[in-house]
Design an enzyme around this catalytic site. Structure first.
Site, mmCIF file in Angstrom:
data_model
loop_
_atom_site.group_PDB
_atom_site.id
_atom_site.type_symbol
_atom_site.label_atom_id
_atom_site.label_comp_id
_atom_site.label_asym_id
_atom_site.label_seq_id
_atom_site.Cartn_x
_atom_site.Cartn_y
_atom_site.Cartn_z
ATOM 1 N N HIS A 311 0.825 -1.210 0.000
ATOM 2 C CA HIS A 311 0.000 0.000 0.000
ATOM 3 C C HIS A 311 0.861 1.262 0.000
ATOM 4 O O HIS A 311 1.855 1.341 0.729
ATOM 5 C CB HIS A 311 -0.909 0.011 1.223
ATOM 6 C CG HIS A 311 -1.713 1.264 1.393
ATOM 7 N ND1 HIS A 311 -2.637 1.679 0.455
ATOM 8 C CD2 HIS A 311 -1.732 2.206 2.375
ATOM 9 C CE1 HIS A 311 -3.185 2.818 0.854
ATOM 10 N NE2 HIS A 311 -2.652 3.164 2.012
ATOM 11 N N SER A 312 0.504 2.237 -0.848
ATOM 12 C CA SER A 312 1.093 3.571 -0.818
ATOM 13 C C SER A 312 2.619 3.528 -0.909
ATOM 14 O O SER A 312 3.171 3.079 -1.913
ATOM 15 C CB SER A 312 0.619 4.293 0.450
ATOM 16 O OG SER A 312 0.964 5.651 0.428
#
Length: 442
Positions: A311-312
């Site tokens: 994620h991210s």
């Protein structure tokens, strides 16, 4: 001229009126009183000197510091029970008496205090999630570095019982950057929405049901924060005086204490201690942490197929890992699911071969108003982008949850078919593994 000074003073009166609720009146009145005294004292000076002196004094008034004067103490509960909050059966954080959701603005016009309270609750949430990982998910905490000494700071990751021994599949979970720790996607979601959307627990549970071993990384645990020793106060330079030394010292001490008490009372009554950070060896950044876990755990795991959810900032760390362990990653990783990744193949100087591999083996579910799984126009020539069905960055992992596991199943099925069809040729993943093992660059 003096008109400017009077204007500044009238503005300060407005500040007093507007901040009456915050109990600034006493402090500001005290300052105004001193200002009028100063004006009387300098009445015989030139107007320019008066204006300069008063404006200089006004410029020294720090309203942010004055706001701290009437703050409640920055001391907060240490447990959820003391906070009077608990998670209900739906995994939502609710007040134990009122049943209401968490309220950030518990004290009106005290943003700093409210923020500190929120951060204190966040630390409790972090420990709560660790407990869930260990008790609900049966994960084991493993200390990093693996050869850590008693004296040095340490980090940790979480492993399922079969993370190193599962011969078939291994799932690696990498969060974004910031305050989140192992097992979390977003603290904000845990506090304001629920545990399912904000933690990695649904991914761990689903992965175990589908026969994966699981590794939960902790890329933001990079240093130990310790209180910095106070700097000694420099001694004043000696002045020539006819007073006896002992009497002068007592007088200086009284004056110093007066000044200190005044400052503490009216300027900064809740000064926060200064801290310094001691980096954790070989884990002092998210990128270092992922590389370390890859070298000491993932690369030594038995699983033929490794799957990664990043994620991210986790996506950026993964591309950085590929730049340093390209052959190994290509050899072991079956598929990568990114969620609103912030990687950039150009800024990170990813090779053409890395870009091509990402196009084939990676998908990035991004924040978008389009329905879930709708193709989104790519910004760079790397992994295809799909809509996560939400415009909220922190929700992209949870909203694409089912799509990610479907993508992994399809990638595994495709890979198995490819190996079956090529079992008698040198182009199988197994033969690639042998070839890459002799050519990796670490």
């Amino acid at each position: 001229m003096l008109d400017d000074c009077y204007l500044d003073i009238r503005l300060l009166r407005v500040v007093i009126h507007k901040n009456r609720k915050s109990m600034l009146t006493r402090t500001c009145t005290f300052i105004l009183f001193n200002l009028w005294i100063i004006m009387a004292q300098i009445s015989g000076q030139e107007d320019k000197e008066k204006t300069t002196a008063l404006k200089d004094l006004l410029s020294r008034i720090d309203l942010d510091e004055l706001m701290k004067k009437d703050e409640p103490p920055l001391t907060f509960p240490k447990t959820l029970e003391e906070f009077e909050y608990a998670f209900n059966e739906q995994g939502q954080l609710r007040h134990t008496t009122t049943g209401e959701a968490f309220v950030f603005n518990a004290r009106e016009d005290l943003h700093r205090w409210n923020q500190k309270r929120y951060e204190a609750l966040g630390e409790i949430i972090t420990q709560y999630v660790y407990e869930l990982l260990e008790k609900k998910c049966n994960m084991t905490k493993v200390i990093l570095p693996v050869d850590v000494t008693e004296e040095e700071p340490r980090s940790f990751i979480y492993l399922s019982a079969d993370a190193m021994s599962n011969p078939a599949k291994l799932l690696v979970l990498i969060q974004g950057d910031g305050v989140v720790r192992a097992g979390q996607w977003a603290r904000r979601l845990i506090i304001n929405q629920d545990l399912d959307s904000g933690t990695q627990i649904p991914f761990i549970t689903r992965a175990k049901e589908e026969g994966y071993g699981v590794m939960v990384l902790n890329p933001n645990e990079n240093h130990l924060e310790v209180e910095r020793p106070a700097k000694p106060t420099p001694l004043p330079s000696p002045e020539v005086s006819d007073e006896p030394a002992e009497k002068r010292e007592r007088k200086d001490e009284r004056e110093s204490k007066k000044k200190r008490d005044f400052y503490e009372k009216y300027r900064n009554p809740q000064k926060e201690g200064e801290t310094e950070q001691i980096p954790i060896r070989e884990n002092s950044s998210p990128e270092e942490h992922l590389l370390y876990v890859w070298d000491h755990f993932v690369s030594n795991a038995a699983a033929r197929n490794v799957f990664i959810v990043a994620h991210s900032y986790g996506g950026l760390s993964l591309v950085e890992l590929m730049s340093q362990r390209e052959a190994q990653v290509k050899n072991r990783v079956c598929a990568v699911a990114m969620t609103d990744s912030v990687h950039n193949i150009w800024h990170q100087d990813a090779s053409k071969s890395i870009q091509e591999w990402l196009q084939q083996h990676c998908r990035n579910w991004v924040s978008s108003p389009e329905p879930l799984d709708t193709p989104v126009e790519p910004m760079l020539p790397d992994c295809p982008r799909l809509s996560a069905g939400t415009e909220r960055h922190e929700l992209t992992s949870w909203r694409s949850f089912n799509s990610i596991f479907q993508f992994f199943s399809k990638a595994l099925h495709t890979g198995d078919e490819y190996e079956e069809e090529s079992s008698n040729t040198v182009t199988t993943r197994s033969s690639h593994r042998t070839k890459h093992d002799h050519n990796h660059d670490d």
